[in-house]
Design a protein around this motif. Structure first.
Motif, PDB file in Angstrom:
ATOM      1  N   LYS A 253      -7.318  -0.879  -3.619  1.00  0.00           N
ATOM      2  CA  LYS A 253      -7.406  -2.336  -3.799  1.00  0.00           C
ATOM      3  C   LYS A 253      -6.488  -3.063  -2.815  1.00  0.00           C
ATOM      4  O   LYS A 253      -6.887  -4.037  -2.168  1.00  0.00           O
ATOM      5  N   LEU A 254      -5.264  -2.586  -2.722  1.00  0.00           N
ATOM      6  CA  LEU A 254      -4.288  -3.240  -1.851  1.00  0.00           C
ATOM      7  C   LEU A 254      -4.618  -3.042  -0.374  1.00  0.00           C
ATOM      8  O   LEU A 254      -4.416  -3.942   0.444  1.00  0.00           O
ATOM      9  N   GLU A 255      -5.147  -1.860  -0.033  1.00  0.00           N
ATOM     10  CA  GLU A 255      -5.491  -1.593   1.372  1.00  0.00           C
ATOM     11  C   GLU A 255      -6.663  -2.449   1.819  1.00  0.00           C
ATOM     12  O   GLU A 255      -6.697  -2.930   2.958  1.00  0.00           O
ATOM     13  N   LEU A 256      -7.620  -2.672   0.935  1.00  0.00           N
ATOM     14  CA  LEU A 256      -8.744  -3.537   1.273  1.00  0.00           C
ATOM     15  C   LEU A 256      -8.246  -4.960   1.536  1.00  0.00           C
ATOM     16  O   LEU A 256      -8.651  -5.601   2.515  1.00  0.00           O
ATOM     17  N   ALA A 257      -7.346  -5.433   0.672  1.00  0.00           N
ATOM     18  CA  ALA A 257      -6.767  -6.767   0.872  1.00  0.00           C
ATOM     19  C   ALA A 257      -5.977  -6.815   2.174  1.00  0.00           C
ATOM     20  O   ALA A 257      -6.014  -7.820   2.903  1.00  0.00           O
ATOM     21  N   ARG A 258      -5.289  -5.728   2.481  1.00  0.00           N
ATOM     22  CA  ARG A 258      -4.487  -5.683   3.709  1.00  0.00           C
ATOM     23  C   ARG A 258      -5.350  -5.862   4.955  1.00  0.00           C
ATOM     24  O   ARG A 258      -5.030  -6.662   5.844  1.00  0.00           O
ATOM     25  N   TRP A 259      -6.474  -5.131   5.030  1.00  0.00           N
ATOM     26  CA  TRP A 259      -7.294  -5.209   6.232  1.00  0.00           C
ATOM     27  C   TRP A 259      -8.035  -6.526   6.333  1.00  0.00           C
ATOM     28  O   TRP A 259      -8.304  -7.016   7.438  1.00  0.00           O
ATOM     29  N   ARG A 260      -8.338  -7.129   5.203  1.00  0.00           N
ATOM     30  CA  ARG A 260      -8.920  -8.466   5.244  1.00  0.00           C
ATOM     31  C   ARG A 260      -7.883  -9.466   5.749  1.00  0.00           C
ATOM     32  O   ARG A 260      -8.220 -10.399   6.483  1.00  0.00           O
ATOM     33  N   ALA A 261      -6.633  -9.244   5.381  1.00  0.00           N
ATOM     34  CA  ALA A 261      -5.556 -10.105   5.862  1.00  0.00           C
ATOM     35  C   ALA A 261      -5.337  -9.917   7.358  1.00  0.00           C
ATOM     36  O   ALA A 261      -5.044 -10.883   8.078  1.00  0.00           O
ATOM     37  N   VAL A 262      -5.481  -8.685   7.845  1.00  0.00           N
ATOM     38  CA  VAL A 262      -5.339  -8.424   9.280  1.00  0.00           C
ATOM     39  C   VAL A 262      -6.420  -9.182  10.054  1.00  0.00           C
ATOM     40  O   VAL A 262      -6.134  -9.842  11.065  1.00  0.00           O
TER      41      VAL A 262
ATOM     42  N   VAL B 171       0.844  -1.203   0.000  1.00  0.00           N
ATOM     43  CA  VAL B 171       0.000   0.000   0.000  1.00  0.00           C
ATOM     44  C   VAL B 171       0.875   1.247   0.000  1.00  0.00           C
ATOM     45  O   VAL B 171       0.621   2.209  -0.731  1.00  0.00           O
ATOM     46  N   GLU B 172       1.894   1.237   0.814  1.00  0.00           N
ATOM     47  CA  GLU B 172       2.780   2.395   0.935  1.00  0.00           C
ATOM     48  C   GLU B 172       3.524   2.682  -0.364  1.00  0.00           C
ATOM     49  O   GLU B 172       3.904   3.827  -0.621  1.00  0.00           O
ATOM     50  N   LYS B 173       3.720   1.657  -1.194  1.00  0.00           N
ATOM     51  CA  LYS B 173       4.444   1.825  -2.456  1.00  0.00           C
ATOM     52  C   LYS B 173       3.512   2.029  -3.653  1.00  0.00           C
ATOM     53  O   LYS B 173       3.991   2.196  -4.774  1.00  0.00           O
ATOM     54  N   ALA B 174       2.208   1.997  -3.422  1.00  0.00           N
ATOM     55  CA  ALA B 174       1.246   2.134  -4.526  1.00  0.00           C
ATOM     56  C   ALA B 174       1.432   3.475  -5.237  1.00  0.00           C
ATOM     57  O   ALA B 174       1.645   4.503  -4.599  1.00  0.00           O
TER      58      ALA B 174
END
Length: 322
Positions: free
Chosen positions: A150-159, A139-142
């Protein structure tokens, strides 16, 4: 003679420049990325080859060579790849654990990795935390807001996926505590449930951040469905407050959203009169106030869609006024 000397001089200059041109990296250089945690890099392209190191999920690699023959390892058939890490360490990795990384498909490849990993219900906590950490960095490199969403949504689902393993897999505190602490205030602890949860307010703020993009509604539903800390213990106004803060807030923001019907069903289930007789006057006053807040949250929902909910709401308000 002068012309021969000129030609000889040019030839010497070209020979001197040739190494410079040869050192220029190829534009067709292939890249790969690890699609699992703890991928073993070996000194030779064999399952029993000496282990050089282990790679985190999402490690980007430069492909140097591919084995001529494929091999079956752990039920998967693929080639071996000689690769180099960003730090320059070289070794062989089995192809089933690394995916091609093409610049134009970069974000989709990262999302594919996340989807594949989260489909594994038996994945241990450490692998789940590894995925969440990797996606946070992505996310930080997007490079643009749409990719970041898109990546942040995947990140929080992973959390949430990682948090789910702490209780279900009975992970020792010493294993998960350092990771939980690094997440900071985005996580809250529920004493009654004895588990860590994502703070729903973090997800609501992300909905606001990415509003206008398809992921915004998905963040809203994530915020709606994430568990809340605490326990109502049969106290009716508490249940009403929870559904107002969750499904009510969703319907306030997305009255015709794809999850609106599910949200309305959840609201309707709470609007019963069970436990009403146990409320004193203060409790009934709190309930009536909560009903007004819920009615306000439902203000943008079309009358035809919320008819049953409103009928139960009015009946409960009437009963609470007695």
């Amino acid at each position: 003679m002068p012309q021969q000397r000129i030609l000889l001089t040019l030839l010497v200059l070209l020979c001197q420049l040739n190494p410079v041109f040869a050192a220029t990296p190829s534009k067709t250089e292939k890249q790969r990325i690890t699609a699992a945690s703890g991928v073993k890099m070996r000194a030779t392209p064999r399952p029993d080859g000496q282990e050089v190191t282990r790679l985190f999920i999402g490690t980007e690699l430069r492909e140097l060579e591919r084995s001529e023959k494929q091999e079956t390892v752990g039920g998967k058939t693929d080639s071996w790849y000689r690769v180099a890490t960003p730090e320059g360490q070289e070794g062989w990795v089995f192809g089933a654990f690394v995916l091609p990384l093409e610049p134009e498909r970069r974000v989709q490849t990262l999302l594919d990795i996340a989807g594949q990993r989260m489909a594994d219900e038996k994945a241990p906590f450490v692998d789940r935390a590894d995925l969440a950490n990797f996606l946070k960095g992505a996310v930080e490199k997007a490079l643009d807001k749409a990719s970041a969403a898109k990546l942040e949504l995947a990140r929080w689902r992973a959390v949430r996926w990682a948090l789910g393993a702490i209780t279900s897999q009975e992970v020792p505190e010493k294993t998960y505590e350092p990771w939980v602490k690094r997440q900071g205030e985005v996580l809250v602890y529920s004493e009654p449930a004895a588990e860590w949860m994502v703070d729903a307010q973090v997800l609501w703020k992300l909905e606001e951040k990415y509003r206008g993009l398809p992921e915004a509604e998905a963040f809203a539903w994530e915020a709606t469905t994430t568990p809340r800390p605490g326990e109502c213990e049969g106290y009716v106004p508490c249940y009403l407050a929870l559904v107002t803060d969750a499904e009510g807030e969703y319907l306030k923001r997305y009255p015709i959203g794809p999850h609106a019907e599910k949200a309305l069903e959840a609201v309707e289930q709470v609007l019963g009169t069970d436990g009403l007789d146990e409320l004193d006057q203060d409790g009934r006053a709190e309930l009536r106030k909560g009903l007004s807040s819920l009615e306000t949250a439902l203000g943008k929902v079309k009358p035809a869609r919320k008819k049953k909910v409103m009928e139960k709401l009015q009946a409960l308000r009437k009963a609470a006024s007695r």
